[in-house]
Design a protein around this motif. Structure first.
Motif, PDB file in Angstrom:
ATOM      1  N   GLY A  18       1.110  -1.262  -0.379  1.00  0.00           N
ATOM      2  CA  GLY A  18       0.367   0.273  -0.045  1.00  0.00           C
ATOM      3  C   GLY A  18       1.011   1.357   0.207  1.00  0.00           C
ATOM      4  O   GLY A  18       1.868   1.163   1.037  1.00  0.00           O
ATOM      5  N   ILE A  19       0.657   1.386  -1.526  1.00  0.00           N
ATOM      6  CA  ILE A  19       2.025   3.188  -1.377  1.00  0.00           C
ATOM      7  C   ILE A  19       1.276   4.787  -1.241  1.00  0.00           C
ATOM      8  O   ILE A  19       0.845   4.842  -2.017  1.00  0.00           O
ATOM      9  N   GLY A  20       1.503   5.185  -0.699  1.00  0.00           N
ATOM     10  CA  GLY A  20       1.561   6.263  -0.272  1.00  0.00           C
ATOM     11  C   GLY A  20       2.444   6.920  -1.251  1.00  0.00           C
ATOM     12  O   GLY A  20       3.825   7.173  -1.499  1.00  0.00           O
ATOM     13  N   VAL A  21       1.589   8.206  -1.569  1.00  0.00           N
ATOM     14  CA  VAL A  21       2.746   8.995  -2.629  1.00  0.00           C
ATOM     15  C   VAL A  21       2.619  10.722  -2.757  1.00  0.00           C
ATOM     16  O   VAL A  21       2.708  10.964  -3.305  1.00  0.00           O
ATOM     17  N   GLY A  22       1.727  10.721  -1.137  1.00  0.00           N
ATOM     18  CA  GLY A  22       1.578  12.276  -0.987  1.00  0.00           C
ATOM     19  C   GLY A  22       0.738  12.475  -0.958  1.00  0.00           C
ATOM     20  O   GLY A  22      -0.294  12.241  -2.059  1.00  0.00           O
ATOM     21  N   MET A  29       6.871  12.699  -3.446  1.00  0.00           N
ATOM     22  CA  MET A  29       7.218  11.254  -3.055  1.00  0.00           C
ATOM     23  C   MET A  29       8.560  10.502  -2.592  1.00  0.00           C
ATOM     24  O   MET A  29       9.723  10.952  -2.630  1.00  0.00           O
ATOM     25  N   THR A  30       8.184   9.767  -1.470  1.00  0.00           N
ATOM     26  CA  THR A  30       9.284   9.199  -0.884  1.00  0.00           C
ATOM     27  C   THR A  30      10.074   8.721  -1.873  1.00  0.00           C
ATOM     28  O   THR A  30       9.619   8.017  -2.588  1.00  0.00           O
ATOM     29  N   VAL A 140       3.812  11.320   2.466  1.00  0.00           N
ATOM     30  CA  VAL A 140       3.202  12.691   2.907  1.00  0.00           C
ATOM     31  C   VAL A 140       1.825  12.953   3.516  1.00  0.00           C
ATOM     32  O   VAL A 140       1.214  13.402   2.447  1.00  0.00           O
ATOM     33  N   PRO A 141       1.280  12.898   4.828  1.00  0.00           N
ATOM     34  CA  PRO A 141      -0.166  13.053   5.088  1.00  0.00           C
ATOM     35  C   PRO A 141      -0.790  14.924   4.157  1.00  0.00           C
ATOM     36  O   PRO A 141       0.698  15.890   4.327  1.00  0.00           O
ATOM     37  N   SER A 142      -1.801  15.003   3.969  1.00  0.00           N
ATOM     38  CA  SER A 142      -2.164  16.067   2.974  1.00  0.00           C
ATOM     39  C   SER A 142      -2.324  17.459   4.016  1.00  0.00           C
ATOM     40  O   SER A 142      -2.079  17.989   3.683  1.00  0.00           O
ATOM     41  N   PHE A 143      -2.767  16.967   5.390  1.00  0.00           N
ATOM     42  CA  PHE A 143      -2.525  18.015   6.051  1.00  0.00           C
ATOM     43  C   PHE A 143      -1.475  18.454   6.864  1.00  0.00           C
ATOM     44  O   PHE A 143      -1.461  19.755   6.898  1.00  0.00           O
ATOM     45  N   CYS A 144      -0.481  17.576   7.214  1.00  0.00           N
ATOM     46  CA  CYS A 144       1.143  17.770   7.443  1.00  0.00           C
ATOM     47  C   CYS A 144       1.777  19.041   6.151  1.00  0.00           C
ATOM     48  O   CYS A 144       1.988  20.224   6.300  1.00  0.00           O
ATOM     49  N   ALA A 145       1.713  18.858   4.803  1.00  0.00           N
ATOM     50  CA  ALA A 145       1.888  19.984   3.441  1.00  0.00           C
ATOM     51  C   ALA A 145       1.388  20.886   3.526  1.00  0.00           C
ATOM     52  O   ALA A 145       1.510  21.510   3.196  1.00  0.00           O
TER      53      ALA A 145
END
Length: 246
Positions: A18-22, A29-30, A140-145
């Motif tokens: 499960g890949i979080g892409v930011g 993206m990490t 990276v979670p959207s709220f942090c960004a």
């Protein structure tokens, strides 16, 4: 016979990621996500097509060769009909299991982070319960960004941080202290604005911010309830910092 029963005597060498892409900016993206996508045999996207998938569009900008990958479209319908929802989840699960049974690695893309209100978790739970390996790769979670883009802190000292999904009763949150983050608030934005305006009129002290499509080309920023009135779009994050009553 269910898909779970079918997997009992099958070689489970396949692996799900499960890949979080930011949140939207490809540069967020990490490296780990990038490397996992490159290594996967199959890329699952939570949409009916590449063109309609935010996560795919993010990856394509930093890794154009994703277009050469085997793409599996796995749309998660945003409906309340439990039978139809269960049927959609079952198909997605069965399609992924079919790939894992063949020993393939499947990477399911998700915007933001897979652990934060992500539809990926429905599949992750079932896949691991069936005995397959599955791994979550943080994004990276959207709220942090959004907080970084606004140049504000989400929490300082002993301030609380509340992460609130769009489906929640927003009126109940107005008495929360600290910072309230309203995720994907597009559909309930009008209701949220009315609640904030009412609270302000009653003397509640707060700072209100919003970001639509954070990190994307059509990003928009709002400061204050008045500016928020012009906001639109599913990927709208609202951040409210409460300071109590005047």
């Amino acid at each position: 016979m269910t898909a779970e029963n079918n997997t009992k005597n099958i070689d489970k060498t396949g692996r799900l990621y499960g890949i979080g892409v930011g949140p939207g900016d490809p540069k967020l993206m990490t490296i780990k996500a990038y490397e996992a996508i490159k290594a996967c045999d199959v890329i699952a996207i939570p949409a009916v097509s590449k063109a309609e998938c935010y996560a795919y569009q993010i990856v394509e900008k930093i890794y154009p060769d994703i277009a050469q990958k085997c793409i599996m479209c796995t749309p998660f319908p945003m409906i309340k009909d439990k039978k139809k929802l269960d049927a959609a989840h079952e198909k997605i699960y069965s399609d992924i299991v079919a790939e894992l049974q063949c020993g393939r690695t499947v990477g399911m893309l998700t915007i933001g982070d897979p652990s934060v209100y992500s539809t990926y978790m429905y599949i992750h739970k079932r896949i691991t319960e069936a005995g397959f390996d599955a791994e979550m790769i943080s994004g990276v979670p959207s709220f942090c960004a959004a907080a970084a883009r606004l140049g504000i802190p989400l929490g300082e000292m002993r301030q609380e941080i509340h992460i609130i999904p769009a489906s929640y009763d927003v009126e109940k949150t107005i008495e929360y202290g600290g910072t309230c983050v309203y995720m994907k608030s597009g559909k309930k934005l009008g209701e949220l604005i009315k609640v904030l305006e009412k609270a302000t009129a009653l003397g509640r002290k707060m700072d209100v911010y919003g970001v639509t499509n954070c990190g994307m080309e059509d990003e928009r920023i709002y400061r204050g309830v008045d500016e928020l009135n012009s906001a639109e779009g599913y990927l709208t994050i609202v951040i409210v910092k409460h300071y109590g009553n005047g």
